[in-house]
Structures are given as C-alpha cells and as structure tokens.
Design a protein around this motif. Structure first.
Motif, PDB file in Angstrom:
ATOM      1  N   TRP A   1      86.692  -0.723 -49.282  1.00  0.00           N
ATOM      2  CA  TRP A   1      86.263   0.402 -48.439  1.00  0.00           C
ATOM      3  C   TRP A   1      87.503   1.184 -48.066  1.00  0.00           C
ATOM      4  N   PHE A   2      87.522   2.486 -48.382  1.00  0.00           N
ATOM      5  CA  PHE A   2      88.704   3.316 -48.198  1.00  0.00           C
ATOM      6  C   PHE A   2      88.367   4.609 -47.464  1.00  0.00           C
ATOM      7  N   THR A   3      89.353   5.121 -46.746  1.00  0.00           N
ATOM      8  CA  THR A   3      89.236   6.474 -46.210  1.00  0.00           C
ATOM      9  C   THR A   3      89.579   7.444 -47.343  1.00  0.00           C
ATOM     10  N   LEU A   4      89.209   8.706 -47.172  1.00  0.00           N
ATOM     11  CA  LEU A   4      89.553   9.700 -48.195  1.00  0.00           C
ATOM     12  C   LEU A   4      91.064   9.814 -48.373  1.00  0.00           C
ATOM     13  N   SER A   5      91.818   9.721 -47.292  1.00  0.00           N
ATOM     14  CA  SER A   5      93.278   9.829 -47.424  1.00  0.00           C
ATOM     15  C   SER A   5      93.848   8.616 -48.168  1.00  0.00           C
ATOM     16  N   GLN A   6      93.289   7.429 -47.972  1.00  0.00           N
ATOM     17  CA  GLN A   6      93.738   6.254 -48.726  1.00  0.00           C
ATOM     18  C   GLN A   6      93.415   6.404 -50.217  1.00  0.00           C
ATOM     19  N   MET A   7      92.291   7.034 -50.523  1.00  0.00           N
ATOM     20  CA  MET A   7      91.894   7.212 -51.919  1.00  0.00           C
ATOM     21  C   MET A   7      92.881   8.069 -52.689  1.00  0.00           C
ATOM     22  N   GLU A   8      93.563   8.969 -52.010  1.00  0.00           N
ATOM     23  CA  GLU A   8      94.522   9.845 -52.682  1.00  0.00           C
ATOM     24  C   GLU A   8      95.672   9.056 -53.308  1.00  0.00           C
ATOM     25  N   ASP A   9      95.931   7.841 -52.813  1.00  0.00           N
ATOM     26  CA  ASP A   9      97.013   7.012 -53.338  1.00  0.00           C
ATOM     27  C   ASP A   9      96.541   6.019 -54.402  1.00  0.00           C
ATOM     28  N   LEU A  10      95.248   5.999 -54.700  1.00  0.00           N
ATOM     29  CA  LEU A  10      94.710   5.066 -55.689  1.00  0.00           C
ATOM     30  C   LEU A  10      94.688   5.696 -57.074  1.00  0.00           C
ATOM     31  N   GLU A  11      94.816   4.868 -58.085  1.00  0.00           N
ATOM     32  CA  GLU A  11      94.646   5.342 -59.460  1.00  0.00           C
ATOM     33  C   GLU A  11      93.156   5.387 -59.744  1.00  0.00           C
ATOM     34  N   MET A  12      92.680   6.567 -60.162  1.00  0.00           N
ATOM     35  CA  MET A  12      91.250   6.785 -60.394  1.00  0.00           C
ATOM     36  C   MET A  12      91.048   7.464 -61.749  1.00  0.00           C
ATOM     37  N   PRO A  13      89.847   7.350 -62.323  1.00  0.00           N
ATOM     38  CA  PRO A  13      89.557   8.050 -63.569  1.00  0.00           C
ATOM     39  C   PRO A  13      89.669   9.565 -63.389  1.00  0.00           C
ATOM     40  N   PRO A  14      89.944  10.288 -64.479  1.00  0.00           N
ATOM     41  CA  PRO A  14      90.150  11.743 -64.383  1.00  0.00           C
ATOM     42  C   PRO A  14      88.995  12.503 -63.735  1.00  0.00           C
ATOM     43  N   ALA A  15      87.765  12.106 -63.978  1.00  0.00           N
ATOM     44  CA  ALA A  15      86.627  12.837 -63.412  1.00  0.00           C
ATOM     45  C   ALA A  15      86.454  12.566 -61.924  1.00  0.00           C
ATOM     46  N   ASP A  16      86.948  11.446 -61.425  1.00  0.00           N
ATOM     47  CA  ASP A  16      86.787  11.099 -60.011  1.00  0.00           C
ATOM     48  C   ASP A  16      87.784  11.833 -59.111  1.00  0.00           C
ATOM     49  N   ILE A  17      88.970  12.120 -59.625  1.00  0.00           N
ATOM     50  CA  ILE A  17      90.044  12.681 -58.806  1.00  0.00           C
ATOM     51  C   ILE A  17      89.663  14.002 -58.133  1.00  0.00           C
ATOM     52  N   PRO A  18      89.092  14.986 -58.851  1.00  0.00           N
ATOM     53  CA  PRO A  18      88.765  16.243 -58.170  1.00  0.00           C
ATOM     54  C   PRO A  18      87.665  16.098 -57.121  1.00  0.00           C
ATOM     55  N   LEU A  19      86.911  15.022 -57.172  1.00  0.00           N
ATOM     56  CA  LEU A  19      85.836  14.820 -56.199  1.00  0.00           C
ATOM     57  C   LEU A  19      86.376  14.544 -54.803  1.00  0.00           C
ATOM     58  N   LEU A  20      87.595  14.042 -54.710  1.00  0.00           N
ATOM     59  CA  LEU A  20      88.160  13.700 -53.397  1.00  0.00           C
ATOM     60  C   LEU A  20      88.298  14.936 -52.514  1.00  0.00           C
ATOM     61  N   GLY A  21      88.859  16.005 -53.053  1.00  0.00           N
ATOM     62  CA  GLY A  21      89.003  17.231 -52.277  1.00  0.00           C
ATOM     63  C   GLY A  21      87.660  17.846 -51.920  1.00  0.00           C
ATOM     64  N   LEU A  22      86.725  17.773 -52.857  1.00  0.00           N
ATOM     65  CA  LEU A  22      85.390  18.302 -52.578  1.00  0.00           C
ATOM     66  C   LEU A  22      84.717  17.491 -51.481  1.00  0.00           C
ATOM     67  N   LEU A  23      84.843  16.177 -51.527  1.00  0.00           N
ATOM     68  CA  LEU A  23      84.252  15.328 -50.475  1.00  0.00           C
ATOM     69  C   LEU A  23      84.869  15.630 -49.115  1.00  0.00           C
ATOM     70  N   GLN A  24      86.176  15.858 -49.089  1.00  0.00           N
ATOM     71  CA  GLN A  24      86.834  16.181 -47.811  1.00  0.00           C
ATOM     72  C   GLN A  24      86.200  17.418 -47.193  1.00  0.00           C
ATOM     73  N   ARG A  25      85.930  18.423 -48.007  1.00  0.00           N
ATOM     74  CA  ARG A  25      85.303  19.653 -47.486  1.00  0.00           C
ATOM     75  C   ARG A  25      83.883  19.406 -47.023  1.00  0.00           C
ATOM     76  N   ILE A  26      83.143  18.591 -47.762  1.00  0.00           N
ATOM     77  CA  ILE A  26      81.736  18.327 -47.435  1.00  0.00           C
ATOM     78  C   ILE A  26      81.616  17.472 -46.171  1.00  0.00           C
ATOM     79  N   LEU A  27      82.487  16.473 -46.049  1.00  0.00           N
ATOM     80  CA  LEU A  27      82.356  15.506 -44.958  1.00  0.00           C
ATOM     81  C   LEU A  27      83.123  15.891 -43.702  1.00  0.00           C
ATOM     82  N   ARG A  28      83.865  16.969 -43.761  1.00  0.00           N
ATOM     83  CA  ARG A  28      84.639  17.418 -42.603  1.00  0.00           C
ATOM     84  C   ARG A  28      83.695  17.699 -41.439  1.00  0.00           C
ATOM     85  N   PRO A  29      84.013  17.159 -40.243  1.00  0.00           N
ATOM     86  CA  PRO A  29      83.137  17.400 -39.077  1.00  0.00           C
ATOM     87  C   PRO A  29      83.184  18.828 -38.600  1.00  0.00           C
TER      88      PRO A  29
END
Length: 132
Positions: A104-132
């Motif tokens: 279980w990771f926070t979005l900021s922790q995920m930025e330091d993980l090695e992820m598949p190429p298609a997953d990486i751009p989803l992090l920034g999009l999720l940050q925008r969607i989940l921002r309070p």
C-alpha cells in the motif's frame, strides 16, 4: 491492440494497492496496479471484477469501479491501452493468490517505484483526480 483494465484500490488513508510482477514474467519486479486483460466480449468493469477475484481474492461490484483515466504504451510489437479505475468499496482483505508481493503506497511513494511504461503516466493523472 491489447486492452488491459486495472484499478487503484483506495484505502481511507489515501494509500493505493500495488502488486509486484513475479519473476519469470514480462517486466518482472515492476510494481503495477492490479488488473488484467480484457477478454473478447467482456465488459471492462466485469473483466476487472473477475481479475480482482482471481488475483487478490476480493469481491468488487462492477458499479463500485469508477473510470479514472487511461494511458497507452508500445509493448514489444503490440499497442497497449490501459484503462484505470478507482475503487473504495470491496469485500475481504486483498491477498496475493499467485504469491505476488503487495504493498500500500501513497502517490508520492509510487513516484520512486519502478513501474511498467503504461502505469507511470497514470500517477500524475491520479494526483489530479484525487486531489481534495
């Protein structure tokens, strides 16, 4: 084109579940959102609910899977389209049926993980969607 459905399972504390691809598979050792391939004739939400039951032994009602964002990537000779959903409601605690490492990771922790190429751009999009 290969269509893959995946989910950001969201805990109340804002952490998101990722699974690590096992040795012996393509992209072994990379962290990814849980999910899988869309089978012919299958609706995306039904496919994702099926994959979550098979991989994590959890029950998710398709109506609790909310479309969030998508990304695409070239994987070898194939074009991959990754549809990401969010989900806050599921039954049972996720467990790795196939022995994959879970975390279980926070979005900021995920930025330091090695992820598949298609997953990486989803992090920034999720940050925008989940921002309070």
């Amino acid at each position: 084109m290969l269509i893959v459905v995946a989910v950001a399972l969201l805990r109340p504390d804002g952490r998101i579940l990722l699974q690590k691809r096992p040795e012996g598979r393509d992209m072994a050792g990379l962290w990814e959102f849980p999910g899988g391939k869309l089978e012919e004739g299958e609706q995306a939400e039904a496919a994702l609910a099926r994959e979550l039951a098979e991989e994590l032994d959890i029950h998710v009602e398709p109506q609790n899977l909310l479309p969030a964002c998508f990304a695409s990537a070239a994987i070898g000779s194939k074009d991959l389209l990754l549809l990401l959903y969010t989900c806050r409601i599921w039954e049972k605690l996720p467990r790795s049926v196939e022995g994959q490492e879970l975390g279980w990771f926070t979005l900021s922790q995920m930025e330091d993980l090695e992820m598949p190429p298609a997953d990486i751009p989803l992090l920034g999009l999720l940050q925008r969607i989940l921002r309070p």
